[in-house]
Motif scaffolding. Structure first.
Motif, PDB file in Angstrom:
ATOM      1  N   VAL A 149     -10.905   8.413  -5.060  1.00  0.00           N
ATOM      2  CA  VAL A 149     -11.632   8.347  -6.329  1.00  0.00           C
ATOM      3  C   VAL A 149     -10.667   8.235  -7.509  1.00  0.00           C
ATOM      4  CG1 VAL A 149     -13.159   9.620  -7.889  1.00  0.00           C
ATOM      5  CG2 VAL A 149     -13.652   9.562  -5.446  1.00  0.00           C
ATOM      6  N   VAL A 150      -9.618   9.053  -7.505  1.00  0.00           N
ATOM      7  CA  VAL A 150      -8.641   9.033  -8.599  1.00  0.00           C
ATOM      8  C   VAL A 150      -7.880   7.719  -8.613  1.00  0.00           C
ATOM      9  CG1 VAL A 150      -6.500  10.076  -9.452  1.00  0.00           C
ATOM     10  CG2 VAL A 150      -8.407  11.531  -8.733  1.00  0.00           C
ATOM     11  N   PHE A 151      -7.462   7.248  -7.436  1.00  0.00           N
ATOM     12  CA  PHE A 151      -6.706   5.995  -7.362  1.00  0.00           C
ATOM     13  C   PHE A 151      -7.516   4.832  -7.926  1.00  0.00           C
ATOM     14  CE2 PHE A 151      -5.570   2.059  -5.152  1.00  0.00           C
ATOM     15  CZ  PHE A 151      -4.208   1.986  -5.425  1.00  0.00           C
ATOM     16  N   VAL A 152      -8.786   4.737  -7.552  1.00  0.00           N
ATOM     17  CA  VAL A 152      -9.632   3.646  -8.045  1.00  0.00           C
ATOM     18  C   VAL A 152      -9.804   3.753  -9.560  1.00  0.00           C
ATOM     19  CG1 VAL A 152     -11.986   2.725  -8.023  1.00  0.00           C
ATOM     20  CG2 VAL A 152     -10.835   3.270  -5.875  1.00  0.00           C
ATOM     21  N   HIS A 153     -10.026   4.960 -10.066  1.00  0.00           N
ATOM     22  CA  HIS A 153     -10.189   5.163 -11.510  1.00  0.00           C
ATOM     23  C   HIS A 153      -8.935   4.713 -12.269  1.00  0.00           C
ATOM     24  CE1 HIS A 153     -11.723   7.301 -15.135  1.00  0.00           C
ATOM     25  NE2 HIS A 153     -10.428   7.457 -15.383  1.00  0.00           N
ATOM     26  N   GLU A 154      -7.791   5.188 -11.838  1.00  0.00           N
ATOM     27  CA  GLU A 154      -6.549   4.840 -12.533  1.00  0.00           C
ATOM     28  C   GLU A 154      -6.173   3.372 -12.339  1.00  0.00           C
ATOM     29  OE1 GLU A 154      -5.484   6.834 -14.644  1.00  0.00           O
ATOM     30  OE2 GLU A 154      -6.606   8.596 -13.985  1.00  0.00           O
ATOM     31  N   MET A 155      -6.536   2.810 -11.183  1.00  0.00           N
ATOM     32  CA  MET A 155      -6.267   1.390 -10.959  1.00  0.00           C
ATOM     33  C   MET A 155      -7.078   0.534 -11.924  1.00  0.00           C
ATOM     34  SD  MET A 155      -4.477  -0.828  -9.424  1.00  0.00           S
ATOM     35  CE  MET A 155      -3.697   0.142  -8.136  1.00  0.00           C
ATOM     36  N   GLY A 156      -8.259   0.996 -12.300  1.00  0.00           N
ATOM     37  CA  GLY A 156      -9.037   0.284 -13.308  1.00  0.00           C
ATOM     38  C   GLY A 156      -8.289   0.217 -14.622  1.00  0.00           C
ATOM     39  N   HIS A 157      -7.775   1.370 -15.070  1.00  0.00           N
ATOM     40  CA  HIS A 157      -6.964   1.382 -16.298  1.00  0.00           C
ATOM     41  C   HIS A 157      -5.761   0.451 -16.162  1.00  0.00           C
ATOM     42  CE1 HIS A 157      -9.278   4.568 -18.012  1.00  0.00           C
ATOM     43  NE2 HIS A 157      -8.828   5.528 -17.227  1.00  0.00           N
ATOM     44  N   TYR A 158      -5.085   0.539 -15.022  1.00  0.00           N
ATOM     45  CA  TYR A 158      -3.853  -0.223 -14.818  1.00  0.00           C
ATOM     46  C   TYR A 158      -4.109  -1.731 -14.825  1.00  0.00           C
ATOM     47  CZ  TYR A 158       0.165  -2.242 -12.394  1.00  0.00           C
ATOM     48  OH  TYR A 158       1.232  -3.032 -12.061  1.00  0.00           O
TER      49      TYR A 158
ATOM     50  N   ALA B  63       4.145   4.421 -16.067  1.00  0.00           N
ATOM     51  CA  ALA B  63       3.968   5.233 -14.859  1.00  0.00           C
ATOM     52  C   ALA B  63       2.537   5.179 -14.372  1.00  0.00           C
ATOM     53  CB  ALA B  63       4.371   6.685 -15.123  1.00  0.00           C
ATOM     54  N   PHE B  64       2.382   5.213 -13.048  1.00  0.00           N
ATOM     55  CA  PHE B  64       1.081   5.323 -12.378  1.00  0.00           C
ATOM     56  C   PHE B  64       1.220   6.485 -11.414  1.00  0.00           C
ATOM     57  CE2 PHE B  64      -2.215   4.806  -9.351  1.00  0.00           C
ATOM     58  CZ  PHE B  64      -3.171   3.933  -9.846  1.00  0.00           C
ATOM     59  N   SER B  65       0.502   7.571 -11.685  1.00  0.00           N
ATOM     60  CA  SER B  65       0.672   8.785 -10.882  1.00  0.00           C
ATOM     61  C   SER B  65      -0.637   9.238 -10.263  1.00  0.00           C
ATOM     62  CB  SER B  65       1.240   9.909 -11.751  1.00  0.00           C
ATOM     63  OG  SER B  65       1.343  11.116 -11.009  1.00  0.00           O
ATOM     64  N   ILE B  66      -0.574   9.588  -8.991  1.00  0.00           N
ATOM     65  CA  ILE B  66      -1.654  10.311  -8.334  1.00  0.00           C
ATOM     66  C   ILE B  66      -1.222  11.766  -8.309  1.00  0.00           C
ATOM     67  CG2 ILE B  66      -2.960  10.644  -6.221  1.00  0.00           C
ATOM     68  CD1 ILE B  66      -3.589   8.047  -7.655  1.00  0.00           C
TER      69      ILE B  66
ATOM     70  N   ARG C   5       6.716   3.114 -12.814  1.00  0.00           N
ATOM     71  CA  ARG C   5       7.034   4.121 -11.811  1.00  0.00           C
ATOM     72  C   ARG C   5       5.764   4.541 -11.095  1.00  0.00           C
ATOM     73  NH1 ARG C   5      11.226   5.597  -8.649  1.00  0.00           N
ATOM     74  NH2 ARG C   5      10.971   7.771  -7.938  1.00  0.00           N
ATOM     75  N   TRP C   6       5.656   4.208  -9.807  1.00  0.00           N
ATOM     76  CA  TRP C   6       4.524   4.593  -8.980  1.00  0.00           C
ATOM     77  C   TRP C   6       4.904   5.881  -8.252  1.00  0.00           C
ATOM     78  CZ3 TRP C   6       0.066   1.440  -8.618  1.00  0.00           C
ATOM     79  CH2 TRP C   6       0.176   0.217  -9.290  1.00  0.00           C
ATOM     80  N   LYS C   7       4.088   6.929  -8.424  1.00  0.00           N
ATOM     81  CA  LYS C   7       4.513   8.201  -7.861  1.00  0.00           C
ATOM     82  C   LYS C   7       3.345   9.060  -7.394  1.00  0.00           C
ATOM     83  CE  LYS C   7       4.965  10.125 -12.538  1.00  0.00           C
ATOM     84  NZ  LYS C   7       5.897  10.778 -13.501  1.00  0.00           N
ATOM     85  N   LEU C   8       3.675   9.942  -6.472  1.00  0.00           N
ATOM     86  CA  LEU C   8       2.758  10.972  -6.003  1.00  0.00           C
ATOM     87  C   LEU C   8       3.306  12.296  -6.516  1.00  0.00           C
ATOM     88  CD1 LEU C   8       0.262  11.591  -4.189  1.00  0.00           C
ATOM     89  CD2 LEU C   8       1.878  12.024  -2.336  1.00  0.00           C
TER      90      LEU C   8
ATOM     91  N   LEU D   9      -4.884  17.105  -8.309  1.00  0.00           N
ATOM     92  CA  LEU D   9      -6.211  17.281  -8.917  1.00  0.00           C
ATOM     93  C   LEU D   9      -6.432  16.284 -10.041  1.00  0.00           C
ATOM     94  CD1 LEU D   9      -6.420  21.191  -9.015  1.00  0.00           C
ATOM     95  CD2 LEU D   9      -7.318  19.626  -7.279  1.00  0.00           C
ATOM     96  N   GLY D  10      -6.100  15.040  -9.810  1.00  0.00           N
ATOM     97  CA  GLY D  10      -6.280  14.014 -10.829  1.00  0.00           C
ATOM     98  C   GLY D  10      -5.171  12.995 -10.756  1.00  0.00           C
ATOM     99  N   GLY D  11      -4.951  12.315 -11.861  1.00  0.00           N
ATOM    100  CA  GLY D  11      -3.916  11.297 -11.929  1.00  0.00           C
ATOM    101  C   GLY D  11      -3.909  10.686 -13.316  1.00  0.00           C
ATOM    102  N   TYR D  12      -2.998   9.778 -13.550  1.00  0.00           N
ATOM    103  CA  TYR D  12      -2.919   9.160 -14.872  1.00  0.00           C
ATOM    104  C   TYR D  12      -2.126   7.866 -14.822  1.00  0.00           C
ATOM    105  CZ  TYR D  12       1.785  11.227 -14.981  1.00  0.00           C
ATOM    106  OH  TYR D  12       3.089  11.571 -14.683  1.00  0.00           O
ATOM    107  N   VAL D  13      -2.370   7.033 -15.821  1.00  0.00           N
ATOM    108  CA  VAL D  13      -1.547   5.857 -16.105  1.00  0.00           C
ATOM    109  C   VAL D  13      -0.930   6.066 -17.481  1.00  0.00           C
ATOM    110  CG1 VAL D  13      -1.558   3.381 -16.565  1.00  0.00           C
ATOM    111  CG2 VAL D  13      -2.943   4.291 -14.695  1.00  0.00           C
TER     112      VAL D  13
END
Length: 376
Positions: free
Chosen positions: A26-35, A47-50, A66-69, A74-78
């Motif tokens: 869910v978080v990956f898809v949400h942040e991928m939309g922003h990205y 940066a793209f973080s899960i 920077r792609w990172k885990l 509990l979330g993520g961000y671009v």
């Protein structure tokens, strides 16, 4: 003890792994939309973080992203060029030091429509994920439906008081056309305490009835206790004619869009009633409740886990559209004001509203954590 932790039904494999799967998707898809929309608009991504907090591992791509885990899942961000933090607050010092090429890619120096599109893309992709899941499920399994015909009216129920009779067929509820018995349940379940208008077909005529759903506790398919509204009518196989409707790919897609719209509307309705104090606070849960549901769904099969992903994705999308900074909806409000007035909201006002919104979000997070652990 080892079996209870590491076994197939243990806390690690049976709960934590399904929880991380659901939340990460869910978080990956949400942040991928922003990205994706941000990159399409020519905005640079730093940066793209899960997850949040310290980086566990990652890599830097050819564009400098920077792609990172990160450690807290509990979330993520671009983080875009010119952002001060993961919440897309502008870093004025960094903006002043950017080169002309970098300024051309800075998020906060883009036109208002590009910023709005980039922000809205996160919730939009959440809704698209739900549509995709429902479309696949409808294509693969079809849909179980039954006719909206009353076979029995429970004595003393709101339906009995309102004058419902066996054999009545639902035509509309609150002006919404009814095709299946599930349509009635969908509308009534979320409207406990509200007087609803029902148009019923009876002996070739239409009868208008008013009934107020009463709140009742039931157990859902995952074993959770839920509180929903009912009017006290029952459909049986003889009158309901239960059957499975099969769909082609395009039909399944159309049904998926409609069903996602229903879920969005119900989620919004629940939040509205919750704010008004008309919903049970125990129906609102946080990470602990999601983890518990993920474990129960996984025990029933992968398709149940995927359906949980779809429902959680809608919830995340709707919550992020609330007009509260630092949520996406809060940013969209600022952009709407900027588009209407022709100038951005002042930094002083933005910062004050942002701090208030952040406090409100933190209080909400504390509330759901309390519900998860102590409250319910």
């Amino acid at each position: 003890m080892l079996q209870s932790i590491f076994g197939v039904d243990g806390i690690l494999i049976g709960t934590i792994v399904p929880f991380l799967f659901v939340l990460t998707v869910v978080v990956f898809v949400h942040e991928m939309g922003h990205y994706l929309v941000g990159r399409w608009c020519g905005i640079g991504v730093k940066a793209f973080s899960i997850g949040f907090g310290p980086e566990l591992f990652g890599f830097t791509d050819s564009h400098g992203t920077r792609w990172k885990l990160s450690a807290v899942p509990l979330g993520g961000y671009v983080k875009f060029v010119g952002d001060m933090s993961a919440t897309s607050q502008p870093d004025t010092d960094e903006l002043d030091e950017l080169t002309e090429a970098e300024r051309a890619q800075a998020f906060h120096l883009q036109s208002v429509w590009k910023r709005a599109a980039t922000v809205f893309a996160g919730p939009l992709f959440n809704f698209l994920l739900t549509i995709a899941v429902f479309a696949v499920m409808f294509s693969a399994y079809g849909r179980f439906v039954s006719d909206p015909v009353v076979s029995e009216v429970r004595a003393g129920s709101p339906a009995d008081t309102a004058g419902f009779m066996p054999g009545d067929r639902f035509v509309t509820v609150e002006g919404v056309a009814i095709e299946t018995f599930a349509d009635v349940q969908r509308i009534v379940s979320g409207r406990a305490g509200d007087e609803l208008t029902f148009v019923m077909a009876r002996n070739g005529n239409e009868v208008v009835l008013q009934a107020t759903p009463e709140l009742t506790e039931q157990t859902d398919a995952l074993g959770n206790t839920i509180r929903i509204g009912i009017i006290g009518v029952v459909s049986n196989p003889e009158t309901g004619q239960p059957r499975v409707v099969e769909y082609g790919p395009l039909e399944a897609l159309g049904e998926a869009v409609t069903e996602t719209g229903h879920v969005i509307a119900r989620t919004g309705q629940f939040l509205k009633r919750f704010v008004a104090g008309r919903e049970d606070r125990c129906q609102l849960g946080g990470p602990v409740k999601i983890a518990d549901m993920a474990g129960k769904a996984a025990s029933k099969g992968f398709e149940w886990l995927v359906q949980l992903v779809a429902l959680l994705s809608v919830g995340i999308g709707v919550l992020n559209l609330l007009p509260i900074p630092p949520l996406d909806g809060g940013h969209l409000v600022f952009y709407a004001v900027e588009a209407a007035t022709g100038r951005p909201v002042s930094e002083r006002v933005t910062e004050a509203i942002y701090r208030a919104g952040l406090l409100l979000v933190l209080v909400f997070m504390a509330f759901v954590f309390w519900n998860d652990i102590f409250g319910c």
